[in-house]
Motif scaffolding. Structure first.
Motif, mmCIF file in Angstrom:
data_model
loop_
_atom_site.group_PDB
_atom_site.id
_atom_site.type_symbol
_atom_site.label_atom_id
_atom_site.label_comp_id
_atom_site.label_asym_id
_atom_site.label_seq_id
_atom_site.Cartn_x
_atom_site.Cartn_y
_atom_site.Cartn_z
ATOM 1 N N THR A 96 -10.253 -25.563 46.286
ATOM 2 C CA THR A 96 -11.107 -26.329 46.891
ATOM 3 C C THR A 96 -11.861 -25.553 47.530
ATOM 4 O OG1 THR A 96 -9.612 -26.455 48.760
ATOM 5 C CG2 THR A 96 -9.566 -28.192 47.132
ATOM 6 N N VAL A 97 -12.100 -24.037 47.292
ATOM 7 C CA VAL A 97 -12.988 -23.152 47.816
ATOM 8 C C VAL A 97 -14.344 -23.672 47.492
ATOM 9 C CG1 VAL A 97 -13.553 -20.775 48.395
ATOM 10 C CG2 VAL A 97 -11.157 -21.545 48.396
ATOM 11 N N GLU A 98 -15.433 -23.788 48.446
ATOM 12 C CA GLU A 98 -16.758 -23.994 47.897
ATOM 13 C C GLU A 98 -17.779 -23.283 48.828
ATOM 14 O OE1 GLU A 98 -17.935 -28.048 48.247
ATOM 15 O OE2 GLU A 98 -15.839 -28.519 48.851
ATOM 16 N N GLU A 99 -18.892 -23.066 48.270
ATOM 17 C CA GLU A 99 -19.983 -22.609 49.391
ATOM 18 C C GLU A 99 -20.612 -23.579 50.030
ATOM 19 O OE1 GLU A 99 -20.921 -19.428 50.358
ATOM 20 O OE2 GLU A 99 -19.304 -18.829 49.212
ATOM 21 N N LYS A 100 -20.370 -23.744 51.312
ATOM 22 C CA LYS A 100 -20.911 -24.839 52.183
ATOM 23 C C LYS A 100 -22.136 -24.239 52.930
ATOM 24 C CE LYS A 100 -16.841 -27.933 52.620
ATOM 25 N NZ LYS A 100 -16.112 -28.245 53.651
ATOM 26 N N LYS A 101 -23.339 -24.927 53.300
ATOM 27 C CA LYS A 101 -24.333 -24.406 54.032
ATOM 28 C C LYS A 101 -24.059 -25.096 55.531
ATOM 29 C CE LYS A 101 -27.591 -24.296 50.316
ATOM 30 N NZ LYS A 101 -28.914 -24.879 49.793
ATOM 31 N N TYR A 102 -24.211 -24.170 56.475
ATOM 32 C CA TYR A 102 -23.931 -24.541 57.827
ATOM 33 C C TYR A 102 -25.136 -24.353 58.649
ATOM 34 C CZ TYR A 102 -18.763 -24.026 56.358
ATOM 35 O OH TYR A 102 -17.925 -24.161 56.086
ATOM 36 N N ASP A 103 -25.492 -24.878 59.544
ATOM 37 C CA ASP A 103 -26.667 -24.803 60.390
ATOM 38 C C ASP A 103 -26.557 -23.423 61.062
ATOM 39 O OD1 ASP A 103 -27.569 -27.167 59.853
ATOM 40 O OD2 ASP A 103 -26.780 -28.047 61.538
ATOM 41 N N PHE A 104 -25.277 -22.794 61.357
ATOM 42 C CA PHE A 104 -25.101 -21.516 61.745
ATOM 43 C C PHE A 104 -23.805 -20.989 61.235
ATOM 44 C CE2 PHE A 104 -23.046 -18.897 64.907
ATOM 45 C CZ PHE A 104 -23.935 -17.778 64.981
ATOM 46 N N SER A 105 -23.727 -19.545 60.949
ATOM 47 C CA SER A 105 -22.708 -18.783 60.473
ATOM 48 C C SER A 105 -22.724 -17.512 60.925
ATOM 49 C CB SER A 105 -22.315 -18.971 58.899
ATOM 50 O OG SER A 105 -23.634 -18.550 58.315
ATOM 51 N N ALA A 106 -21.912 -16.786 60.609
ATOM 52 C CA ALA A 106 -21.988 -15.074 61.048
ATOM 53 C C ALA A 106 -21.215 -14.530 59.961
ATOM 54 C CB ALA A 106 -21.294 -14.869 62.411
ATOM 55 N N LEU A 107 -21.632 -12.984 59.949
ATOM 56 C CA LEU A 107 -20.867 -12.194 59.037
ATOM 57 C C LEU A 107 -20.568 -10.755 59.814
ATOM 58 C CD1 LEU A 107 -20.429 -11.595 56.059
ATOM 59 C CD2 LEU A 107 -22.556 -10.566 56.019
ATOM 60 N N ILE A 109 -17.005 -9.939 56.304
ATOM 61 C CA ILE A 109 -16.046 -11.249 56.814
ATOM 62 C C ILE A 109 -16.794 -12.368 57.194
ATOM 63 C CG2 ILE A 109 -14.432 -11.630 58.709
ATOM 64 C CD1 ILE A 109 -13.494 -8.701 58.685
ATOM 65 N N LYS A 110 -16.844 -13.282 56.429
ATOM 66 C CA LYS A 110 -17.690 -14.625 56.740
ATOM 67 C C LYS A 110 -17.024 -15.279 57.499
ATOM 68 C CE LYS A 110 -19.979 -18.363 54.617
ATOM 69 N NZ LYS A 110 -20.297 -19.253 53.352
ATOM 70 N N CYS A 111 -17.817 -15.899 58.841
ATOM 71 C CA CYS A 111 -17.179 -16.848 59.784
ATOM 72 C C CYS A 111 -18.077 -18.000 59.787
ATOM 73 C CB CYS A 111 -17.393 -15.935 61.140
ATOM 74 S SG CYS A 111 -17.008 -14.228 61.267
ATOM 75 N N ILE A 112 -17.127 -19.041 59.935
ATOM 76 C CA ILE A 112 -17.878 -20.504 59.865
ATOM 77 C C ILE A 112 -17.452 -21.346 61.047
ATOM 78 C CG2 ILE A 112 -17.849 -20.399 57.373
ATOM 79 C CD1 ILE A 112 -15.300 -21.896 57.314
ATOM 80 N N PRO A 113 -18.135 -22.205 61.519
ATOM 81 C CA PRO A 113 -17.957 -23.032 62.509
ATOM 82 C C PRO A 113 -16.493 -23.606 62.599
ATOM 83 C CG PRO A 113 -20.234 -23.320 61.926
ATOM 84 C CD PRO A 113 -19.524 -22.684 60.701
ATOM 85 N N ASP A 114 -15.865 -23.693 63.677
ATOM 86 C CA ASP A 114 -14.730 -24.423 63.795
ATOM 87 C C ASP A 114 -14.815 -25.921 63.534
ATOM 88 O OD1 ASP A 114 -11.603 -24.285 64.222
ATOM 89 O OD2 ASP A 114 -12.192 -25.245 65.986
ATOM 90 N N THR A 115 -14.035 -26.658 63.092
ATOM 91 C CA THR A 115 -14.056 -27.898 62.839
ATOM 92 C C THR A 115 -13.777 -28.619 64.225
ATOM 93 O OG1 THR A 115 -13.306 -27.981 60.479
ATOM 94 C CG2 THR A 115 -13.132 -30.088 61.612
ATOM 95 N N GLY A 116 -14.662 -29.483 64.424
ATOM 96 C CA GLY A 116 -14.640 -30.455 65.627
ATOM 97 C C GLY A 116 -15.032 -29.816 66.963
ATOM 98 N N LEU A 117 -15.983 -28.679 66.784
ATOM 99 C CA LEU A 117 -16.471 -28.044 67.988
ATOM 100 C C LEU A 117 -17.849 -27.970 67.714
ATOM 101 C CD1 LEU A 117 -14.487 -24.665 69.114
ATOM 102 C CD2 LEU A 117 -14.916 -26.767 70.337
ATOM 103 N N GLU A 118 -18.611 -28.306 68.872
ATOM 104 C CA GLU A 118 -20.277 -28.188 68.829
ATOM 105 C C GLU A 118 -20.504 -26.967 69.570
ATOM 106 O OE1 GLU A 118 -24.036 -31.105 69.799
ATOM 107 O OE2 GLU A 118 -22.017 -31.826 70.350
ATOM 108 N N LEU A 119 -21.111 -26.297 68.506
ATOM 109 C CA LEU A 119 -21.718 -25.041 69.271
ATOM 110 C C LEU A 119 -23.214 -25.024 69.903
ATOM 111 C CD1 LEU A 119 -20.871 -22.655 65.994
ATOM 112 C CD2 LEU A 119 -19.527 -22.906 68.055
ATOM 113 N N PHE A 120 -23.372 -24.130 70.575
ATOM 114 C CA PHE A 120 -24.752 -24.135 71.544
ATOM 115 C C PHE A 120 -24.759 -25.389 72.468
ATOM 116 C CE2 PHE A 120 -25.614 -21.859 67.516
ATOM 117 C CZ PHE A 120 -25.942 -20.491 68.084
#
Length: 310
Positions: free
Chosen positions: A121-132, A145-156
């Motif tokens: 189920t690994v797929e490339e998703k587009k996020y409003d914010f991510s980090a590398l 090392i790709k870093c993606i937003p944690d589910t259930g948390l609102e950043l900023f």
């Protein structure tokens, strides 16, 4: 071998023999009687989590059935229920669905005629914010090392205590108090607002899932970001960062309008603190920025605080 989703015939025979030869850990997940558990919405307190069974507790009977002798208490309640049985064979994730029978020799699970591969189920998703995390400054080693937003948390958004589920707040409070005491001594936590999502992450149960491929690199979760720091969450076994080491970090913002698709901010950050869960299985890494362009500082400050940078 195993190019198709389902295994039958000789492939299934090889897998059953592999289980029979012993000490293969399996994971059991109870499912709805309809076998369509993905369509069921569960409340937070009734979330269904997989339960891992150690290999030495798994036996195969002469009938070719799985027998769980002296199963853990969490497994005993699965009696007479359908479960999804997952395990790895040559690093490939496999599963089957069967009913747990409570018999004299223990809990018994029949292995059905068909065993399936776990779909990738690994797929490339587009996020409003991510980090590398792309560079290790001391060794000059390139990373990816790709870093993606944690589910259930609102950043900023300034994190509030209410984001922590009520049933976890007692253990989260105990962690917070210990982290605050350490921060008073070390004077390294800034205003400390990042500790709220840290405590949330470290006190929430994390299910160990069987993936399509074993030992696939984990993508750290972004728990907090502002103009001073980036905080990531991950399992401790995936935490390859060390305190006081410096890394090159790219902060990636998607731009929905205009010809440029992203705004990339390049910074360096030092590992300021590593927080651990009580059982040591989870880690949160606090990166404090060491270099940043002034226009990027302005952008991050205004996005994180919703106030003008003066």
């Amino acid at each position: 071998m195993m190019e198709q989703k389902s295994l039958t015939g000789i492939e299934r025979t090889l897998v059953v023999q592999y289980l029979t030869d012993g000490n293969v850990p399996v994971t059991l997940t109870p499912i709805e009687d309809s076998l369509n558990s993905d369509e069921i919405i569960h409340s937070l307190t009734s979330q269904i989590f997989p339960v891992a069974i150690k290999g030495e507790q798994v036996q195969i009977s002469h009938k070719g059935e799985i027998v769980l002798e002296n199963p853990p208490q969490a497994i005993k309640k699965f009696a007479n229920k359908n479960v999804k049985v997952e395990f790895y064979f040559n690093r490939v994730g496999l599963y089957f669905i069967s009913k747990v029978r409570d018999e004299e020799e223990g809990l018994v699970i029949s292995i059905p005629p068909v065993i399936d591969r776990i779909l990738d189920t690994v797929e490339e998703k587009k996020y409003d914010f991510s980090a590398l995390i792309y560079f290790e400054c001391k060794t000059k080693k390139e990373l990816n090392i790709k870093c993606i937003p944690d589910t259930g948390l609102e950043l900023f958004v300034r994190p509030a205590w209410k984001i922590i589920p009520l049933e976890n707040q007692k253990s989260a409070k105990a962690l917070l108090e210990s982290f605050v005491e350490e921060a008073k001594i070390e004077k390294n936590a800034g205003n400390g607002i990042q500790l709220v999502p840290v405590c949330k992450y470290l006190t929430e149960p994390k299910a160990e899932r069987v993936e399509a491929m074993q030992d696939r690199p984990e993508e750290p979760s972004i728990l907090f970001v502002d103009h001073e720091r980036l905080v990531l969450g991950m399992t401790s076994k995936a935490c390859t960062f060390f305190k006081n080491e410096e890394y090159g970090i790219k902060l990636i913002f998607s731009i929905k309008k205009g010809p440029i698709l992203t705004r990339d901010i390049f910074v360096t950050g030092i590992v300021n603190k590593i927080y651990r869960s009580t059982d040591g299985n989870l880690s949160c890494v606090d990166f404090k920025y060491t270099t940043m362009q002034e226009e990027d500082l302005r952008f991050l400050y205004e996005k994180a605080t919703s106030t003008l940078f003066i």
